[in-house]
Design an enzyme around this catalytic site. Structure first.
Site, short mmCIF file in Angstrom:
data_model
loop_
_atom_site.label_atom_id
_atom_site.label_comp_id
_atom_site.label_asym_id
_atom_site.label_seq_id
_atom_site.Cartn_x
_atom_site.Cartn_y
_atom_site.Cartn_z
N ASN A 1 0.79 -1.24 0.00
CA ASN A 1 0.00 0.00 0.00
C ASN A 1 0.82 1.29 0.00
O ASN A 1 0.31 2.33 -0.40
CB ASN A 1 -0.96 0.02 1.20
CG ASN A 1 -2.12 -0.94 1.02
OD1 ASN A 1 -2.43 -1.34 -0.10
ND2 ASN A 1 -2.75 -1.32 2.11
N ASP B 1 -10.15 3.43 17.02
CA ASP B 1 -9.56 2.90 18.27
C ASP B 1 -10.13 3.65 19.47
O ASP B 1 -10.44 3.05 20.50
CB ASP B 1 -8.04 3.04 18.20
CG ASP B 1 -7.53 2.51 16.87
OD1 ASP B 1 -7.75 1.33 16.61
OD2 ASP B 1 -6.96 3.28 16.09
N GLY C 1 -6.71 4.19 4.90
CA GLY C 1 -6.07 2.98 4.35
C GLY C 1 -4.86 2.58 5.18
O GLY C 1 -4.05 3.43 5.56
N HIS D 1 -2.06 3.13 14.82
CA HIS D 1 -3.27 2.32 14.63
C HIS D 1 -2.83 0.88 14.37
O HIS D 1 -2.76 0.42 13.24
CB HIS D 1 -4.11 2.86 13.47
CG HIS D 1 -5.24 1.94 13.11
ND1 HIS D 1 -6.29 1.70 13.94
CD2 HIS D 1 -5.46 1.17 12.02
CE1 HIS D 1 -7.11 0.83 13.38
NE2 HIS D 1 -6.63 0.49 12.21
#
Ligand code: NAD
Ligand code: LMR
Length: 328
Positions: A108, A162, A133, A190
């Site tokens: 990614n 979260d 993403g 994250h």
């Protein structure tokens, strides 16, 4: 007189999160029930993805949303981000069952170099960027570093899911309404190393830490439950979280744009060196928002347990940053 429309770009618009997100943006849940929007939707050029995007646009049309004054379909970030005021960067591959987050960096990372460059070239100079993403913090870091002409503060990563997960666990534990929880935050990445911190949290003015008074529960139940929630959902659904992720993206952008009335929320933002986090690291911090700007909550005491957690999540982020040096 009605407000001037704003441009909202969403990438990965035909994906799972896109499907849970676009209709809520178009109905005014993100920017207010008086704010007309133009959606600039980006998908990969692949025929199947573009066809699916057309289908989503047909459904958006069929909702006849009064605030939705334009919809555009794009396959190139250079056109999708033209003059955009808000950019929600969702498009990228999700984890499958058993897959590690680090594996995602390789697939990614490159997306966010290209998209950062495109934002740099064509977006509004005040664009507010949210990276959803994964790995979200490092992708946001890549996008920020690829957009040297835009202010660093315009780039953020999503830690709100979260934060919301932590709030929900605390509400369940204390038996109190989730809406009454204040001053909660999630530090760091994250990822399972994130540190959800309720030491300052209150419910109806009372200390949550005192109400719970159980450090073993904190270390052995609460933190792993919140940290590994993404994997638990993948395991249960066979797909990564989508509606709750879209909901968190709406919360993040709404609060940034419209303010939090003094309430703390968690955003992944580029550090300016506070709390010993080196400059530019995209780190989850407690913030308040006002007049379209976020402001870090400073001066909180960090005890030894918290410092250890913060160091661990920071080390992970720094190693992710090292791993993407070649992209910058
Ligand atoms: P999905 O596979 O259903 O959809 C992703 C979409 O992005 C696909 O339609 C794909 O064609 C598109 N896409 C891929 N590369 C693109 C590019 N370069 N430009 C534009 N579009 C592109 O995935 P999803 O479930 O919607 O998840 C999207 C991402 O969000 C994943 O990386 C997932 O891990 C992440 N996520 C983050 C959080 C968070 O809290 N930060 C929560 C949940 C999911
Ligand atoms: C989540 O937290 O639900 C997402 O980031 C999906 C994942 O890969 O954990």
């Amino acid at each position: 007189m009605s407000k001037k429309p704003v441009r909202v770009a969403v990438t990965g618009a035909a994906g799972q999160i896109g499907y849970a997100l676009l209709f809520r943006i178009a109905s005014g849940e993100m920017l207010g029930k008086d704010q007309p929007v133009i959606l600039q939707l980006l998908e990969i050029p692949d025929e199947k993805a573009q066809k699916a995007l057309k289908g989503v646009i047909m459904e958006l049309d069929d909702c006849a949303f009064p605030l939705l004054v334009g919809i555009e379909a794009h396959s190139d970030p250079m056109t999708a981000f033209k003059d955009t005021d808000y950019a929600l960067l969702v498009g990228s591959r999700p984890r499958g069952p058993g897959m590690e987050r680090a594996e995602l960096l390789a697939v990614n990372g490159a997306i966010f170099t290209a998209q950062g460059k495109a934002l740099n070239a064509v977006a509004s100079r005040n664009v507010k960027v949210l990276v959803v993403g994964n790995p979200a913090n490092t992708n946001a870091y890549i996008a920020m570093k690829s957009a040297p002409d835009l202010p660093r503060k315009n780039f953020t990563a999503m830690l709100r899911l979260d934060h919301n997960r932590a709030a929900s666990q605390l509400a369940a534990k204390t038996g109190k309404p989730v809406a009454d929880i204040e001053k909660l935050t999630v530090w760091g990445n994250h990822s399972p190393t994130m540190y959800a911190d309720y030491r300052f949290a209150t419910i109806g003015g009372e200390s949550v830490a005192k109400m719970i008074n159980d450090q073993v529960w904190n270390a052995d139940t609460f933190l792993p439950t919140v940290g590994k929630r993404g994997a638990a959902i993948i395991e249960a659904r066979g797909l990564s979280s989508a509606a709750s992720a879209a909901n968190a993206a709406i919360d993040h952008m709404r609060d940034w744009a419209l303010g939090t009335n003094g309430k703390w929320v968690t955003m992944g933002i580029p550090s300016d060196g506070q709390y010993g986090i080196p400059k530019d690291v995209m780190f989850g911090f407690p913030v308040t928002c006002e007049n379209g700007e976020y402001k870090l909550v400073e001066g909180l005491e960090i005890d030894a347990f918290s410092q250890e957690r913060i160091d661990k999540t920071l080390a992970e982020l720094q190693s992710e940053q090292d791993g993407v040096k070649h992209l910058l």
